[in-house]
Design a protein around this motif. Structure first.
Motif, PDB file in Angstrom:
ATOM      1  N   GLU A   1       0.827  -1.206   0.000  1.00 38.74           N
ATOM      2  CA  GLU A   1       0.000   0.000   0.000  1.00 38.74           C
ATOM      3  C   GLU A   1       0.867   1.264   0.000  1.00 38.74           C
ATOM      4  O   GLU A   1       0.586   2.224  -0.723  1.00 38.74           O
ATOM      5  CB  GLU A   1      -0.928  -0.018   1.222  1.00 38.74           C
ATOM      6  N   GLN A   2       1.939   1.241   0.793  1.00 39.40           N
ATOM      7  CA  GLN A   2       2.859   2.375   0.780  1.00 39.40           C
ATOM      8  C   GLN A   2       3.511   2.538  -0.593  1.00 39.40           C
ATOM      9  O   GLN A   2       3.630   3.654  -1.116  1.00 39.40           O
ATOM     10  CB  GLN A   2       3.929   2.193   1.854  1.00 39.40           C
ATOM     11  N   LEU A   3       3.907   1.386  -1.175  1.00 44.16           N
ATOM     12  CA  LEU A   3       4.511   1.444  -2.503  1.00 44.16           C
ATOM     13  C   LEU A   3       3.510   1.954  -3.538  1.00 44.16           C
ATOM     14  O   LEU A   3       3.858   2.750  -4.419  1.00 44.16           O
ATOM     15  CB  LEU A   3       5.003   0.049  -2.899  1.00 44.16           C
ATOM     16  N   ARG A   4       2.240   1.503  -3.419  1.00 45.06           N
ATOM     17  CA  ARG A   4       1.217   1.961  -4.353  1.00 45.06           C
ATOM     18  C   ARG A   4       1.006   3.465  -4.261  1.00 45.06           C
ATOM     19  O   ARG A   4       0.888   4.162  -5.280  1.00 45.06           O
ATOM     20  CB  ARG A   4      -0.096   1.232  -4.071  1.00 45.06           C
ATOM     21  N   MET A   5       0.984   3.981  -3.031  1.00 36.12           N
ATOM     22  CA  MET A   5       0.804   5.421  -2.852  1.00 36.12           C
ATOM     23  C   MET A   5       1.984   6.181  -3.452  1.00 36.12           C
ATOM     24  O   MET A   5       1.798   7.211  -4.128  1.00 36.12           O
ATOM     25  CB  MET A   5       0.644   5.746  -1.362  1.00 36.12           C
ATOM     26  N   GLN A   6       3.190   5.675  -3.254  1.00 34.56           N
ATOM     27  CA  GLN A   6       4.358   6.322  -3.838  1.00 34.56           C
ATOM     28  C   GLN A   6       4.311   6.269  -5.362  1.00 34.56           C
ATOM     29  O   GLN A   6       4.639   7.251  -6.050  1.00 34.56           O
ATOM     30  CB  GLN A   6       5.631   5.663  -3.318  1.00 34.56           C
ATOM     31  N   GLN A   7       3.885   5.115  -5.897  1.00 32.22           N
ATOM     32  CA  GLN A   7       3.772   5.001  -7.353  1.00 32.22           C
ATOM     33  C   GLN A   7       2.718   5.947  -7.912  1.00 32.22           C
ATOM     34  O   GLN A   7       2.904   6.546  -8.978  1.00 32.22           O
ATOM     35  CB  GLN A   7       3.439   3.559  -7.730  1.00 32.22           C
ATOM     36  N   GLU A   8       1.597   6.082  -7.191  1.00 31.72           N
ATOM     37  CA  GLU A   8       0.559   7.008  -7.645  1.00 31.72           C
ATOM     38  C   GLU A   8       1.085   8.439  -7.664  1.00 31.72           C
ATOM     39  O   GLU A   8       0.817   9.198  -8.602  1.00 31.72           O
ATOM     40  CB  GLU A   8      -0.664   6.915  -6.741  1.00 31.72           C
ATOM     41  N   GLN A   9       1.835   8.805  -6.622  1.00 32.24           N
ATOM     42  CA  GLN A   9       2.409  10.143  -6.596  1.00 32.24           C
ATOM     43  C   GLN A   9       3.366  10.341  -7.764  1.00 32.24           C
ATOM     44  O   GLN A   9       3.362  11.394  -8.423  1.00 32.24           O
ATOM     45  CB  GLN A   9       3.128  10.368  -5.262  1.00 32.24           C
ATOM     46  N   LEU A  10       4.180   9.297  -8.031  1.00 30.02           N
ATOM     47  CA  LEU A  10       5.110   9.396  -9.154  1.00 30.02           C
ATOM     48  C   LEU A  10       4.348   9.494 -10.472  1.00 30.02           C
ATOM     49  O   LEU A  10       4.700  10.294 -11.347  1.00 30.02           O
ATOM     50  CB  LEU A  10       6.035   8.176  -9.165  1.00 30.02           C
ATOM     51  N   GLN A  11       3.276   8.682 -10.623  1.00 31.78           N
ATOM     52  CA  GLN A  11       2.491   8.715 -11.857  1.00 31.78           C
ATOM     53  C   GLN A  11       1.847  10.082 -12.056  1.00 31.78           C
ATOM     54  O   GLN A  11       1.814  10.604 -13.179  1.00 31.78           O
ATOM     55  CB  GLN A  11       1.401   7.631 -11.831  1.00 31.78           C
ATOM     56  N   HIS A  12       1.335  10.679 -10.979  1.00 33.11           N
ATOM     57  CA  HIS A  12       0.746  12.015 -11.092  1.00 33.11           C
ATOM     58  C   HIS A  12       1.790  13.030 -11.540  1.00 33.11           C
ATOM     59  O   HIS A  12       1.516  13.897 -12.383  1.00 33.11           O
ATOM     60  CB  HIS A  12       0.133  12.431  -9.760  1.00 33.11           C
ATOM     61  N   ALA A  13       2.987  12.901 -10.965  1.00 27.40           N
ATOM     62  CA  ALA A  13       4.055  13.831 -11.347  1.00 27.40           C
ATOM     63  C   ALA A  13       4.447  13.647 -12.809  1.00 27.40           C
ATOM     64  O   ALA A  13       4.630  14.621 -13.555  1.00 27.40           O
ATOM     65  CB  ALA A  13       5.270  13.632 -10.431  1.00 27.40           C
ATOM     66  N   LEU A  14       4.577  12.371 -13.238  1.00 27.60           N
ATOM     67  CA  LEU A  14       4.941  12.121 -14.633  1.00 27.60           C
ATOM     68  C   LEU A  14       3.847  12.581 -15.588  1.00 27.60           C
ATOM     69  O   LEU A  14       4.126  13.135 -16.652  1.00 27.60           O
ATOM     70  CB  LEU A  14       5.204  10.624 -14.830  1.00 27.60           C
ATOM     71  N   ALA A  15       2.568  12.341 -15.206  1.00 30.46           N
ATOM     72  CA  ALA A  15       1.468  12.767 -16.065  1.00 30.46           C
ATOM     73  C   ALA A  15       1.410  14.287 -16.156  1.00 30.46           C
ATOM     74  O   ALA A  15       1.151  14.851 -17.230  1.00 30.46           O
ATOM     75  CB  ALA A  15       0.150  12.212 -15.529  1.00 30.46           C
TER      76      ALA A  15
END
Length: 549
Positions: free
Chosen positions: A168-182
């Motif tokens: 879940e922590q990794l997913r939240m970090q990935q979502e933050q990264l995806q938002h930044a990349l998008a």
């Protein structure tokens, strides 16, 4: 007992002895479920005397368990003994039934399993043989195993909870990264080199013109998505990223399904410390990463600006080259005109002077012939110059009328036959089909004359062939010679204005004949083409014009 019965008695005693010696615990019941016999193994198993059970019902012996256990035991036995068939063997399910095996009367947990077999005596009486097994140790072992499995499941659930929290922590970090990349319109991707499958974010798919549910493989990227002219260059970049630790950068163009073209900048590298494999298909090849990671960015605006600057530079360079070529062509034209005009004018002037000084009739006749020939040559050159100017300004007019192309070509060939044969060249003009075209006879005559004259200029020996044939809706005029031929490098330029092939030797003319011929043919809706197998192998010129119906 009689003597004859003695063997039977002995046999029965032998069977009884065998029954007593059996290692398994056995009970024999009659049809009323009364215990008929029990062997030593059974008595030892339940810790009782033979007199306590023989002659009693199976349902009343060994009544040491709790009330619930006794009731369960009774039902268990009824289901085991009910409706048996002779020779049938039944295995009862395991059951718990506690016994007082110690001297203090305390119940000891026990588990039992029985196999019952229905038998018939010689007199037809029904007997049940019960083989009794104490499976307490097995059941206790299974219980221990179940407790151990439950413990392991509990530990596994705990580990799963910890893994879920970490995921879940990794997913939240990935979502933050995806938002930044998008937000930055950056595509992130990873290529598994063993499978050729990309794992990427939606932005990478968007950059390639694909929907979010699309699957991208290495094969699809190179065979479908990247424009063909860029594929080899991008493939080389991927190969470099597989085998080196140095990041690779390459740009390429893709065409979206809506035909919009976009430029993508791609950076790729293999992860630090990644596992490597050896590619067996390449002997002694360096180790290659099992995965490549990278980013992709849309650089269409920047690339289009660069391409515009490059195109402008290319256009400017091409215009400069055309200007320089036009200047050289004009210089060549002026020199050619000067030379071509000087020769006939010099001859006319020389023979005119001779006429003034000589009264010889023979000299006068020859002088008239030379002056007439050179004057005609001057007139042709002046006509070509005037026609070239009219064509260049779009003012050359044609008057169309039905013309028999075959007859016209034959007349021109006969007019030029003497001139051709004086040079030692053979003229062949016997394949002239009658074919009517809508044309300006004067202009078509000019085309044929220029083609035959051009063939004569470059043919020192051999023959010139003129033919006219019908091909469907078109007429085809062909002028073929066995002269110097045309090199492949200049074949496409011979119809240019003022062009004369370098190294062809000095010949008379202004370099306008073929250009004029092509321009006139085009005005008639036709075409002209040239063919040569090379220098020294002759040349063929073919004029195609629509037939008149």
């Amino acid at each position: 007992m009689t003597a004859s019965a003695a063997p039977e008695t002995g046999a029965l005693l032998d069977v009884a002895d065998i029954f007593e010696a059996l290692p398994d615990a056995w009970l024999i019941l009659d049809a009323e479920a009364t215990v008929v016999a029990a062997n030593r193994a059974y008595l030892a198993l339940v810790a009782c005397e033979r007199e306590a059970i023989v002659g009693r019902s199976i349902y009343t012996i060994n009544q040491a368990g709790s009330t619930a256990q006794r009731e369960a035991r009774r039902q268990w036995l009824e289901s085991l003994l009910a409706d048996g068939a002779p020779g049938e063997s039944r295995l009862a399910p395991p059951i718990r039934y506690d016994l007082a095996l110690g001297g203090n009367g305390a119940l000891v947990p026990r588990y039992w399993q029985v196999r019952a077999t229905l038998m018939r005596t010689a007199r037809g009486e029904a007997l049940y043989g019960l083989c009794v097994h104490d499976i307490t140790e097995r059941m206790e072992e299974e219980a221990r195993e179940q407790r151990e499995r439950a413990k392991l499941r509990s530990q596994a659930r705990l580990r799963q909870v910890l893994v879920d929290e970490a995921n879940e922590q990794l997913r939240m970090q990935q979502e933050q990264l995806q938002h930044a990349l998008a937000f930055a319109s950056v595509g992130a991707w990873e290529l598994q080199t063993r499978t050729g499958v990309f794992t990427c974010n939606e932005q990478f798919k968007t950059l390639l013109g694909l929907p979010g549910v699309a699957t991208i493989t290495e094969r699809r990227l190179f065979e479908e998505l990247i424009d063909e002219e860029h594929r080899e260059r991008v493939r080389s970049a991927f190969d470099a990223a597989r085998h080196t630790d140095t990041p690779v950068e390459v740009d390429f163009r893709v065409t979206w399904p809506n035909r919009q073209r976009r430029w993508i900048l791609l950076r790729a590298t293999r992860p630090r410390g990644s596992e490597t494999i050896e590619y067996s298909e390449q002997e002694n090849a360096p180790p290659a990463a099992v995965s490549i990671i990278g980013l992709a960015l849309d650089i269409s605006m920047r690339k289009e600006s660069e391409l515009e600057h490059q195109a402008a530079a290319v256009t400017e360079r091409a215009a400069r080259e055309r200007s320089e070529e036009a200047t050289r062509a004009m210089d060549h034209f002026v020199a050619a005109v000067s030379h071509e005009l000087r020769s006939p004018l010099g001859a006319i002037q020389s023979w005119a002077t001779l006429l003034q000084r000589s009264a010889d009739v023979a000299h006068m006749a020859r002088a008239g012939t030379v002056i007439e020939r050179n004057a005609r040559q001057l007139a042709l050159m002046v006509d070509d110059l005037l026609d070239s100017g009219a064509i260049a300004t779009g003012k050359l007019s044609i008057e169309l009328a039905p013309v028999d192309l075959g007859a016209l070509a034959g007349n021109i060939a006969e007019d030029m036959r003497m001139r051709i044969e004086e040079k030692g060249v053979r003229l062949v003009a016997d394949d002239l089909d009658s074919c009517v075209v809508m044309a300006d006879e004067k202009r078509v005559r000019q085309v044929i004359w220029n083609l035959v004259s051009n063939a004569l200029k470059f043919t020192e020996a051999g023959e010139i062939t003129v033919s006219v044939r019908v091909h469907g809706e078109h007429a085809e005029l062909c002028v073929r010679d066995t002269g110097r031929g045309i090199g492949a490098d200049v074949l496409e330029r011979i119809f240019e204005r003022f062009y004369q092939a370098a190294g062809s030797g000095r010949v008379s003319g202004l370099g306008l004949g073929l250009w004029l011929a092509r321009s006139i043919v085009r005005l008639h809706g036709g075409s002209i083409r040239a063919h040569s197998d090379g220098v020294g192998k002759g040349a063929t010129f073919v004029v195609t014009m629509p037939r008149y119906r």
